[in-house]
Design an enzyme around this catalytic site. Sequence first.
Site, mmCIF file in Angstrom:
data_model
loop_
_atom_site.group_PDB
_atom_site.id
_atom_site.type_symbol
_atom_site.label_atom_id
_atom_site.label_comp_id
_atom_site.label_asym_id
_atom_site.label_seq_id
_atom_site.Cartn_x
_atom_site.Cartn_y
_atom_site.Cartn_z
ATOM 1 N N ARG A 102 0.728 -1.108 -0.097
ATOM 2 C CA ARG A 102 -0.107 -0.167 0.031
ATOM 3 C C ARG A 102 0.827 1.176 0.209
ATOM 4 O O ARG A 102 1.642 1.392 0.992
ATOM 5 C CB ARG A 102 -0.826 -0.069 1.345
ATOM 6 C CG ARG A 102 -2.109 0.684 1.142
ATOM 7 C CD ARG A 102 -2.861 0.323 2.527
ATOM 8 N NE ARG A 102 -2.502 1.097 3.428
ATOM 9 C CZ ARG A 102 -3.077 1.352 4.658
ATOM 10 N NH1 ARG A 102 -4.572 1.152 4.806
ATOM 11 N NH2 ARG A 102 -2.690 1.968 5.777
ATOM 12 N N THR A 106 -0.476 7.585 -1.172
ATOM 13 C CA THR A 106 -1.904 7.359 -1.762
ATOM 14 C C THR A 106 -2.993 6.490 -1.128
ATOM 15 O O THR A 106 -4.032 6.512 -1.310
ATOM 16 C CB THR A 106 -1.719 7.084 -3.279
ATOM 17 O OG1 THR A 106 -0.908 5.636 -3.234
ATOM 18 C CG2 THR A 106 -0.851 8.070 -4.065
ATOM 19 N N ASP A 198 1.255 -2.205 11.971
ATOM 20 C CA ASP A 198 1.594 -2.815 10.832
ATOM 21 C C ASP A 198 2.047 -4.114 10.747
ATOM 22 O O ASP A 198 2.872 -4.725 11.208
ATOM 23 C CB ASP A 198 2.719 -1.802 10.340
ATOM 24 C CG ASP A 198 3.201 -2.074 8.800
ATOM 25 O OD1 ASP A 198 3.243 -3.417 8.598
ATOM 26 O OD2 ASP A 198 3.225 -1.111 8.001
ATOM 27 N N ASP A 201 5.562 -5.262 9.290
ATOM 28 C CA ASP A 201 6.547 -4.833 9.921
ATOM 29 C C ASP A 201 6.796 -5.728 11.289
ATOM 30 O O ASP A 201 7.782 -6.182 11.513
ATOM 31 C CB ASP A 201 6.508 -3.397 10.351
ATOM 32 C CG ASP A 201 6.857 -2.637 9.343
ATOM 33 O OD1 ASP A 201 7.612 -2.943 8.220
ATOM 34 O OD2 ASP A 201 6.480 -1.259 9.233
HETATM 35 C C1 PRP Z 1 -0.809 -4.185 4.524
HETATM 36 C C2 PRP Z 1 -1.639 -5.416 4.982
HETATM 37 C C3 PRP Z 1 -2.643 -5.502 3.595
HETATM 38 C C4 PRP Z 1 -2.991 -4.000 3.583
HETATM 39 C C5 PRP Z 1 -4.293 -3.499 4.041
HETATM 40 O O1 PRP Z 1 0.218 -4.486 3.564
HETATM 41 O O2 PRP Z 1 -1.063 -6.640 4.886
HETATM 42 O O3 PRP Z 1 -2.102 -6.029 2.433
HETATM 43 O O4 PRP Z 1 -1.742 -3.286 3.972
HETATM 44 O O5 PRP Z 1 -4.456 -2.383 3.641
HETATM 45 P P1 PRP Z 1 -5.632 -1.839 2.500
HETATM 46 O O6 PRP Z 1 -6.709 -2.773 3.067
HETATM 47 O O7 PRP Z 1 -5.938 -0.358 3.078
HETATM 48 O O8 PRP Z 1 -5.292 -2.090 1.218
HETATM 49 P P2 PRP Z 1 1.350 -3.406 3.309
HETATM 50 O O9 PRP Z 1 0.870 -2.572 2.243
HETATM 51 O O10 PRP Z 1 1.654 -2.749 4.541
HETATM 52 O O11 PRP Z 1 2.512 -4.187 2.955
HETATM 53 P P3 PRP Z 1 3.414 -5.610 3.634
HETATM 54 O O12 PRP Z 1 2.497 -6.716 3.761
HETATM 55 O O13 PRP Z 1 4.716 -5.695 2.555
HETATM 56 O O14 PRP Z 1 3.917 -4.987 4.860
HETATM 57 N N1 URA Z 2 -1.923 -2.461 7.167
HETATM 58 C C1 URA Z 2 -1.557 -3.084 8.274
HETATM 59 O O1 URA Z 2 -0.650 -3.777 8.260
HETATM 60 N N2 URA Z 2 -2.306 -2.450 9.324
HETATM 61 C C2 URA Z 2 -3.402 -1.560 9.289
HETATM 62 O O2 URA Z 2 -3.870 -1.320 10.488
HETATM 63 C C3 URA Z 2 -3.656 -1.049 8.122
HETATM 64 C C4 URA Z 2 -2.785 -1.635 6.927
#
Ligand code: PRP
Ligand code: URA
Length: 207
Positions: A102, A106, A198, A201
């Site tokens: 994400r 944006t 997160d 992370d």
């Molecule tokens: C997080 C999570 C989802 C997304 C959720 O991933 O694991 O994929 O955000 O958010 P949304 O419903 O608003 O799209 P992230 O983009 O942090 O990537 P990562 O798993 O690589 O840390």
């Molecule tokens: N992605 C995450 O990992 N946590 C949140 O709360 C939202 C998006």
Amino acid sequence: MVTEIDNPIIAHKLAQLRNKNTSSKIFRELVKEISMLMIYEVGREFKSEEVTIETPSTSCRVKILHEENFVVVPILRAGLAMAEGVLKILHGASVGHIGLYRDEKTHKPVEYYRKMPPNLDEKVLLVTDPMLATGGSSSAALQMLRDKGAKKIIFMCIVAAPQGIEKVSTEHPDVSLYTASIDDGLNENYYIIPGLGDAGDRIFGTV
Ligand code: PRP
Ligand code: URA
């Protein structure tokens, strides 16, 4: 088709997951364990086949699943830890990967990787991502799978915001959505409240 799984063991493990003092190692284990417990509940909608087998004493009719008909699809990165839990139960499933993150400004999903097994139209897809926030990432992943011919899709997350549920169930009404919790909403950075931070992370120690 939204199910909030109501199970005291899952709730207990989710409580530890939410705690900001939980280490990465324990966090990863908890995500895996919750996913193993969730697939037990999700499995109620799987279709078994009745076959005859021989026990040491006699023959009998038993119900089996064709595990090779399942594809676990983690949304990278955080979905990987959930996929591990699901694969501990469905050993014979294959795995497809969708890389999405994400964008921090944006808040829209950006795809960076895709590798799927063939014949998705004949499979049951189990898409995993612990977090359903705005729903942008999961909805984009589900659309990609539909475009590749997938028919039966189940989406599993651990924490869902009402906004994400609304988006996924409006755009993908035939996808079964399972979550361990429907939380209150999103904050100004589109993080789930109360949520667990997160997930990627915390799983991979990149905080
Ligand atoms: C997080 C999570 C989802 C997304 C959720 O991933 O694991 O994929 O955000 O958010 P949304 O419903 O608003 O799209 P992230 O983009 O942090 O990537 P990562 O798993 O690589 O840390
Ligand atoms: N992605 C995450 O990992 N946590 C949140 O709360 C939202 C998006």
